[in-house]
Design a protein around this motif. Structure first.
Motif, short mmCIF file in Angstrom:
data_model
loop_
_atom_site.label_atom_id
_atom_site.label_comp_id
_atom_site.label_asym_id
_atom_site.label_seq_id
_atom_site.Cartn_x
_atom_site.Cartn_y
_atom_site.Cartn_z
N ARG A 10 1.70 -2.08 4.45
CA ARG A 10 1.83 -2.14 2.98
C ARG A 10 2.49 -0.88 2.43
O ARG A 10 3.19 -0.94 1.43
N GLY A 11 2.31 0.25 3.09
CA GLY A 11 2.99 1.47 2.65
C GLY A 11 4.49 1.36 2.88
O GLY A 11 5.29 1.56 1.97
N ASP A 69 -0.64 -3.47 8.60
CA ASP A 69 -0.63 -2.01 8.43
C ASP A 69 0.75 -1.58 7.91
O ASP A 69 1.25 -0.52 8.24
N GLN A 112 -5.41 4.89 10.64
CA GLN A 112 -4.07 4.42 10.96
C GLN A 112 -3.18 4.72 9.77
O GLN A 112 -3.34 5.81 9.22
N ILE A 113 -2.23 3.85 9.37
CA ILE A 113 -1.34 4.24 8.27
C ILE A 113 -1.97 3.92 6.91
O ILE A 113 -2.05 4.75 6.02
N THR A 114 -2.43 2.66 6.77
CA THR A 114 -2.89 2.17 5.47
C THR A 114 -4.22 2.78 5.06
O THR A 114 -4.43 3.08 3.88
N ILE A 143 -2.55 -4.11 12.92
CA ILE A 143 -1.31 -4.06 13.72
C ILE A 143 -1.32 -5.20 14.72
O ILE A 143 -1.81 -5.07 15.84
N GLY A 147 -5.73 2.17 16.01
CA GLY A 147 -5.14 1.16 15.14
C GLY A 147 -4.31 0.15 15.90
O GLY A 147 -4.02 -0.94 15.40
N GLU A 187 -4.76 -8.12 4.67
CA GLU A 187 -4.39 -7.12 5.68
C GLU A 187 -4.81 -7.64 7.05
O GLU A 187 -5.98 -8.00 7.24
#
Ligand SMILES: Cc1ncc(C[n+]2csc(CCOP(=O)(O)OP(=O)(O)O)c2C)c(N)n1
Ligand SMILES: [Mg+2]
Lengths: 322, 277
Positions: free
Chosen positions: A41-42, A39, B181-183, A62, B149, A59
């Motif tokens: 990649r950003g 989680d 979540q973030i992605t 987390i 997440g 991916e």
């Protein structure tokens, strides 16, 4: 060899951005390059990588321990794996996977610690990696690198991709000016880069503290006529013993600077080598002290602990007075 | 503790949302979406369930709340300020040099039980805290809030085993199931469904609630333990960014900070809701 600090300062990008673009260039011609993310990649600036090479990104979610274990498995069958996660979680939570699955089992994963040191600023201690050099130095078979500028970053990523060894490469997300013109620069793991030569004192810095060390050298020269050698010691392990021997032989004081706790990092690695080889130069380690880290942005934290132009210059002057 | 009416609790939720936006806007940093998704849960916990306040925070018998998804600390800070743990104006220093009000919970802030922020720690900490109550025959209960997440962290599943092994029916975990979540969505990043079956097979008793429905939340907490001798899990179905229409279910608001216009629009929307209550 001239530092470009007083000449054209190339503003520079964040080393994180350079990592991402370099990895994309490599992946375009080498289908075995794989990025593995948690989680992240950003925060790893890998969104464009994922769009361009959807088959070359895995991916995990987390789960950093799982990330490193899976990366080691991928590497064991020939994938050129970049495991990308915040330096804090990668090197603390997944330490046993690094020790056993990567280093001990000799699976050549490239562990990429993003937003290292105190880059996460006010997110606090959970998000800082001030321990990573120390814990990884105590593990056999992993090369530890902290590139200072964009040049070092692109070289480190490209050369690591071509290597069969495990690596840990960490950097921050702040734009970093180029330390030298590219035409004068070269990069080899385990070989410190002399950015500027001087007569009175040697600064050995790494990662994002090389630039303030270079600024401090310029300030000392201008204001006090003190001339400093400035070294970017991008490879923490294996350490450049030849270069250390050379600077120690001048008999001049040595000041080390790092975005890491003062224990177990670059400074103590240098001190250990020097003292065991009969060098007794005046010596000082600058870094983050062993205390509850002050809160604030990365800049606030650097200012607080003197990892700045004026802070480093002041410590240098003190060391010279002793 | 004087019981608040459902209407009063609903008003609290709107006020908390306003404060979350206000202090994130002021600090120019924060985890907006996930603070808005969990704040109704925190509201019901602190104003209905937990026997915790500044007056008894040093009591060994207080209930414990440990926020595993530490990044949405703004929701916690806003609620703790309202409970009187510290002056609300302290939050004006959020994320500044030397402020203890940083981007994750720390015990330097009055009312915070544990230093969290690295995901996947809250459940183990809560298991230990709940286990100690059993060992000492104390009545306090332990509550922890996890992100959806966050579930792939293996430590959660290790802790889930320990919780059922020691029959910790004084423990309640709440999952803020906002599906993002973030992605990307949790389904795209690492699909953990079906969460209920997984936890049930690990020996937990599970309930689903609408995590923005005060009544449903109260009912679920009242029913704890859902089964004697088992830890309780509440899967709270929530909306990331809840309450600010342009933020709802939009990925970038995970840690987005509103612009001046967006700030004004958010406040106006919340004021309108408040006027109807
Ligand atoms: C161990 C660890 N890994 C990664 C992170 C970075 N991180 C912070 S929040 C987040 C996403 C969390 O998603 P979720 O649990 O669904 O929270 P929510 O949607 O409620 O905000 C990540 C990856 C972290 N804080 N800790
Ligand atoms: Mg979520």
């Amino acid at each position: 060899m001239g530092a470009i600090i007083d000449k054209e300062i190339e503003t520079g990008k964040a080393n994180l951005e350079v990592f991402s673009s370099t990895l994309q260039e490599l992946a375009a011609t080498d289908r075995d390059i794989v990025a593995v993310t948690s989680d992240s990649r950003g925060s790893g600036k890998l969104v464009p990588f994922g769009q361009k090479f959807p088959k070359q990104i895995v991916e995990i979610g987390i789960a950093e321990q799982n990330l490193v274990g899976v990366a080691a498995g991928l590497a064991s069958v020939g994938k050129k794996v970049f495991a990308v996660s915040p330096a804090c979680f990668l090197t603390a939570r997944a330490l046993e996977q690094i020790k056993n699955d990567v280093a001990y089992s000799d699976n050549p994963v490239k562990l990429i610690g993003i937003s290292a040191g105190v880059s996460y600023g006010a997110l606090g201690t959970t998000h800082h990696s001030l321990h990573d050099f120390a814990v990884l130095r105590a593990i056999n078979n992993i090369i530890i690198v902290a590139p200072a500028d964009n040049f070092e970053t692109e070289q480190a990523i490209a050369q690591a991709a071509a290597s069969e060894q495990p690596f840990y490469i960490r950097f921050g997300k702040k734009p970093m000016p180029l330390l030298q013109p590219r035409s004068e620069s070269s990069f080899e793991f385990g070989k410190g880069r002399v950015i500027k030569e001087g007569d009175d004192i040697t600064f050995i810095a790494t990662g994002e503290t090389v630039y303030p060390a270079l600024q401090a050298a310029a300030k000392l020269e201008k204001e006090q006529g003190i001339s400093a050698t400035v070294i970017s010691m991008h490879t923490i392990k294996p350490l450049d013993h030849d270069l250390l021997t050379k600077v120690a032989a001048t008999g001049k004081p040595i000041l080390t600077v790092e975005e890491h706790m003062v224990y177990g990092g670059l400074g103590e690695a240098c001190a250990s080598y020097l003292i065991q080889n009969g060098h007794h130069n005046r010596f000082k380690i600058m870094g983050i002290p062993d205390e509850y880290t002050v809160t604030g942005s990365q800049n606030d934290i650097f200012n607080h602990y003197g990892l700045t132009e004026s802070g480093i210059a002041a410590e240098a002057a003190k060391l010279l007075e002793k | 503790m004087k019981q608040m009416t459902e209407q009063e609790l609903q008003q609290k939720s709107v006020q908390y949302r306003k404060n979350i936006i206000k202090y994130i806007y002021g600090a120019k940093a924060g985890h907006t979406g996930g603070s808005l998704s969990c704040v109704d849960i925190l509201n019901v916990l602190y104003n209905y369930v937990l026997n915790v306040g500044p007056e008894n925070f040093d009591s060994p018998d207080r209930d414990r709340y440990i926020q595993s998804k530490g990044h949405t600390v703004e929701a916690l800070f806003v609620v703790l300020a309202d409970k009187g743990f510290f002056p609300e104006s302290d939050l004006e220093t959020m994320s500044q040099y030397k402020s203890h009000y940083i981007g994750h919970p720390t015990r330097k802030v009055n009312g915070v039980e544990q230093n969290t922020g690295a995901l996947g720690h809250g459940l183990s900490l809560s298991v230990g805290t709940a286990l100690a109550a059993k060992m000492d025959a104390r009545d306090y209960r332990v509550f922890t809030l996890l992100g959806d997440g966050e579930l792939p962290e293996g430590s959660n599943w290790e802790a889930a085993l320990t919780a059922s092994h020691y029959k910790l029916d004084n423990l309640c975990a709440i999952i803020d199931h906002n599906k993002l979540q973030i992605t990307a969505s949790t389904k795209e990043v690492c699909d953990t469904n079906p969460i209920d079956d997984k936890f049930e097979s690990f020996g937990w008793a599970v309930r689903h609630v609408d995590g923005h429905d005060i009544g449903q939340l109260k009912e679920a907490f009242d029913a704890m333990p859902f089964e004697a001798g088992k830890p309780s899990l509440i899967i709270a179905h929530t909306v990331k960014g809840k309450g600010i229409s342009y933020m709802e279910n939009v990925l970038k608001w995970h840690h987005g900070v509103p612009s001046e216009e967006q700030y004004a629009a958010a406040m106006e929307e919340l004021d309108q809701v408040m006027a109807t209550l």
